[in-house]
Design an enzyme around this catalytic site. Sequence first.
Site, short mmCIF file in Angstrom:
data_model
loop_
_atom_site.label_atom_id
_atom_site.label_comp_id
_atom_site.label_asym_id
_atom_site.label_seq_id
_atom_site.Cartn_x
_atom_site.Cartn_y
_atom_site.Cartn_z
N CYS A 107 -50.16 19.07 2.31
CA CYS A 107 -49.72 20.29 2.88
C CYS A 107 -49.57 21.32 1.99
O CYS A 107 -49.55 22.53 2.16
CB CYS A 107 -48.35 20.05 3.69
SG CYS A 107 -48.64 19.18 5.53
N HIS A 165 -45.43 27.38 4.90
CA HIS A 165 -46.37 26.00 5.61
C HIS A 165 -45.67 26.00 6.91
O HIS A 165 -44.57 25.73 7.19
CB HIS A 165 -46.23 24.91 4.90
CG HIS A 165 -46.68 23.64 5.58
ND1 HIS A 165 -47.83 23.66 6.20
CD2 HIS A 165 -46.19 22.32 5.59
CE1 HIS A 165 -47.88 22.37 6.78
NE2 HIS A 165 -47.00 21.65 6.45
N ASN A 207 -49.08 21.93 13.62
CA ASN A 207 -49.21 21.63 11.91
C ASN A 207 -50.22 21.16 11.70
O ASN A 207 -50.81 20.10 11.77
CB ASN A 207 -47.71 20.79 11.59
CG ASN A 207 -47.87 20.39 10.06
OD1 ASN A 207 -48.90 20.51 9.27
ND2 ASN A 207 -47.00 19.84 9.53
#
Lengths: 312, 82
Positions: A111, A231, A261
């Site tokens: 990520c 993020h 996500n």
Amino acid sequence: MSAGIVDVATAKPGRTVDNEHFTSIGLTDEWIRRRSGIATRSWLPDETPLAEVAAEACAPIVTRMGTPSSIGALIVVSTSSRQRIPGVAQKVAQLVGLGPSVLTFDMNAACCGFVYGLVTGLSLCDAGGARSVLVCSVEAMSRMVDRTDRQTACIFADGCAAVLLEDRAEFTGFRHVAGCDGSQESLMRETDAGGIHLDGMQVYDRAVRRMAESAQYLFDHGPAPTVLVGHQANGRILEGVRGFTTHLGVPFVNRIEHSGNTSSATIPLAFAGELDAGSLPAEGRLGAVAYGAGEAWGGVAVDYRVPAATAP
Amino acid sequence: MSDIEGRIADTMLAKLRQRDPSLGPDDLTRPIADLDLDSLDLVELHQQLERELQVKGDLRETAGFAFLDDFSTYFVKLASGE
């Protein structure tokens, strides 16, 4: 002369999956929204090559630029790509008409990938290694998760976004911070059986702290960002980071409700989404902070100026 | 109730009332499992108590607490330097 972001574009193909989809595994819309802030997300068809998706995001940037030969590097960031040999970046370069004198490579930092790719691209520009650099995050996390796993199936999603970096006289130098702790590798990992294991409470706690610390660093070192994009891991994590960074006095972006996500693609997707919605001016200083598997974390503050007409 | 205990109780009650505004001080003694708190709420409570008291706790310990009173006991000790 310093490097900054001069264009951004997205590709978000695939079908929209709403929370009703997960009733078959015992999850309700109310529970998913409360737990993650997510209402809908996109899933790519299983057979769609990621190179084609990445090319869809990069192509409009190359077209607007008009001189693809001046793009000296293309970094394709992905943690969900199953393609090792050859990499994805070379195919993307071919599909959008780059090269042949272009440095192309794939990057995986889970990520944190976009932040790390951005730092790498900006460094290439500043060092004179490339006049312009494309950084593209493309993810199909729906192919990685166990779609019957109640913890992760509703969280992860697919998406793609790209930015173009160039040296410009009006840009102030970028700043970055990064870190890792391999002793925390068990917090988030791909399982042998397929799927992603998440230690939810630890990840929540550490993600909030690491991203907040990274944001604080960016404000303490160099010109302050005008907007913070974290993020987009989980709406609760984002609101936790917001709670720790409110004193910094800049907008903090939470666009997870209709994206989910998308791992490394969340930051450029959220940034592009804010520009598209008119929530951000066409120029400013982006502060991007991320936390992910490894564990790895980091942040980058970078000037941007994207012509309003080219905001995606 | 000491000043520290009072601040901890106020922080915990505020957390409870995010989920159910009708809850009161008596509910602080109920088992966590009986309250409308999920695991992320407990992380948030942990972080809020750390900030309120300017201490650093260990989430691996507090994650296993069955009662909010356990949070109070734990953070009173931390804040007292025990």
